[in-house]
Design a protein around this motif. Structure first.
Motif, PDB file in Angstrom:
ATOM      1  N   GLU A 118      37.425  35.829  -5.627  1.00  0.00           N
ATOM      2  CA  GLU A 118      38.638  35.936  -6.437  1.00  0.00           C
ATOM      3  C   GLU A 118      38.529  35.106  -7.711  1.00  0.00           C
ATOM      4  O   GLU A 118      38.877  35.565  -8.801  1.00  0.00           O
ATOM      5  CB  GLU A 118      39.836  35.476  -5.623  1.00  0.00           C
ATOM      6  N   SER A 119      38.021  33.894  -7.593  1.00  0.00           N
ATOM      7  CA  SER A 119      37.934  33.021  -8.773  1.00  0.00           C
ATOM      8  C   SER A 119      36.953  33.572  -9.800  1.00  0.00           C
ATOM      9  O   SER A 119      37.171  33.437 -11.007  1.00  0.00           O
ATOM     10  CB  SER A 119      37.559  31.592  -8.381  1.00  0.00           C
ATOM     11  N   ASP A 120      35.886  34.242  -9.345  1.00  0.00           N
ATOM     12  CA  ASP A 120      34.936  34.830 -10.292  1.00  0.00           C
ATOM     13  C   ASP A 120      35.507  36.078 -10.953  1.00  0.00           C
ATOM     14  O   ASP A 120      35.226  36.346 -12.130  1.00  0.00           O
ATOM     15  CB  ASP A 120      33.601  35.115  -9.610  1.00  0.00           C
ATOM     16  N   LEU A 121      36.317  36.838 -10.233  1.00  0.00           N
ATOM     17  CA  LEU A 121      37.019  37.961 -10.872  1.00  0.00           C
ATOM     18  C   LEU A 121      37.965  37.443 -11.943  1.00  0.00           C
ATOM     19  O   LEU A 121      37.994  37.955 -13.065  1.00  0.00           O
ATOM     20  CB  LEU A 121      37.815  38.762  -9.838  1.00  0.00           C
ATOM     21  N   LEU A 122      38.739  36.426 -11.598  1.00  0.00           N
ATOM     22  CA  LEU A 122      39.711  35.867 -12.540  1.00  0.00           C
ATOM     23  C   LEU A 122      39.041  35.288 -13.782  1.00  0.00           C
ATOM     24  O   LEU A 122      39.502  35.513 -14.900  1.00  0.00           O
ATOM     25  CB  LEU A 122      40.551  34.790 -11.861  1.00  0.00           C
ATOM     26  N   SER A 123      37.948  34.555 -13.591  1.00  0.00           N
ATOM     27  CA  SER A 123      37.289  33.931 -14.744  1.00  0.00           C
ATOM     28  C   SER A 123      36.654  34.965 -15.674  1.00  0.00           C
ATOM     29  O   SER A 123      36.390  34.669 -16.836  1.00  0.00           O
ATOM     30  CB  SER A 123      36.245  32.915 -14.285  1.00  0.00           C
ATOM     31  N   PHE A 157      29.861  39.287  -3.547  1.00  0.00           N
ATOM     32  CA  PHE A 157      29.589  39.371  -4.983  1.00  0.00           C
ATOM     33  C   PHE A 157      30.268  38.177  -5.626  1.00  0.00           C
ATOM     34  O   PHE A 157      31.486  38.013  -5.521  1.00  0.00           O
ATOM     35  CB  PHE A 157      30.139  40.677  -5.563  1.00  0.00           C
ATOM     36  N   GLU A 158      29.484  37.332  -6.264  1.00  0.00           N
ATOM     37  CA  GLU A 158      30.065  36.178  -6.942  1.00  0.00           C
ATOM     38  C   GLU A 158      29.341  35.922  -8.250  1.00  0.00           C
ATOM     39  O   GLU A 158      28.293  36.504  -8.509  1.00  0.00           O
ATOM     40  CB  GLU A 158      30.079  34.939  -6.037  1.00  0.00           C
ATOM     41  N   GLY A 159      29.917  35.080  -9.077  1.00  0.00           N
ATOM     42  CA  GLY A 159      29.336  34.831 -10.395  1.00  0.00           C
ATOM     43  C   GLY A 159      29.264  36.130 -11.178  1.00  0.00           C
ATOM     44  O   GLY A 159      30.155  36.981 -11.088  1.00  0.00           O
ATOM     45  N   ASP A 160      28.188  36.284 -11.928  1.00  0.00           N
ATOM     46  CA  ASP A 160      28.015  37.524 -12.702  1.00  0.00           C
ATOM     47  C   ASP A 160      27.779  38.741 -11.818  1.00  0.00           C
ATOM     48  O   ASP A 160      27.797  39.876 -12.291  1.00  0.00           O
ATOM     49  CB  ASP A 160      26.868  37.366 -13.702  1.00  0.00           C
ATOM     50  N   GLY A 161      27.594  38.518 -10.528  1.00  0.00           N
ATOM     51  CA  GLY A 161      27.445  39.635  -9.591  1.00  0.00           C
ATOM     52  C   GLY A 161      28.676  40.520  -9.515  1.00  0.00           C
ATOM     53  O   GLY A 161      28.579  41.684  -9.124  1.00  0.00           O
ATOM     54  N   VAL A 162      29.837  39.998  -9.906  1.00  0.00           N
ATOM     55  CA  VAL A 162      31.042  40.837  -9.891  1.00  0.00           C
ATOM     56  C   VAL A 162      30.903  41.998 -10.870  1.00  0.00           C
ATOM     57  O   VAL A 162      31.512  43.053 -10.673  1.00  0.00           O
ATOM     58  CB  VAL A 162      32.336  40.040 -10.160  1.00  0.00           C
ATOM     59  N   TRP A 163      30.098  41.827 -11.917  1.00  0.00           N
ATOM     60  CA  TRP A 163      29.892  42.915 -12.890  1.00  0.00           C
ATOM     61  C   TRP A 163      29.200  44.112 -12.248  1.00  0.00           C
ATOM     62  O   TRP A 163      29.335  45.245 -12.726  1.00  0.00           O
ATOM     63  CB  TRP A 163      29.075  42.443 -14.086  1.00  0.00           C
TER      64      TRP A 163
END
Length: 118
Positions: free
Chosen positions: A80-85, A39-45
């Motif tokens: 991790e970076s996408d969660l943080l951002s 899951f990356e980018g807006d996929g973390v949502w």
């Protein structure tokens, strides 16, 4: 087919990408030995607990993520970076995923024979 990585990059609602990506992951489990999901980018949502998509007349996909382990899909990761951002804490996620850094993402990309992005 030995290994396959699905990268889910879209928000859970507003389009069919999240649902179609999840359906593809589950379908691929019938023909692939090793499936990983990132899951990356807006996929973390997609992973946030307690979403109420019924309020916007969308189908609720969060319960389907619980089925991943029933399909022997145990390699689930989140950037991790996408969660943080997005200021999302791992404790807010609805399923157990491994939080990986950018080097871990690069390693996943190198190690998988086929990569599918939704």
């Amino acid at each position: 087919m030995k290994s396959m990585l699905f990268i889910l990059t879209h928000a859970p609602h507003g389009s069919s990408f999240a649902r179609e990506g999840l359906d593809a992951v589950l379908a691929a489990s019938a023909v692939c030995e090793q499936i990983s999901v990132l899951f990356e980018g807006d996929g973390v949502w997609q992973l946030l607990k307690g979403q109420q998509p019924q309020a916007i007349l969308q189908r609720h996909i969060e319960p389907t993520y619980g089925m991943l382990s029933l399909y022997d899909i145990e390699n689930c990761y989140v950037s991790e970076s996408d969660l943080l951002s997005r200021a999302v804490e791992p404790s807010l996620l609805s399923i157990d995923v491994q939080v990986i850094d950018d080097a871990g993402v690069a390693k996943l990309l190198r190690e998988n024979a086929l990569i599918v992005r939704f």
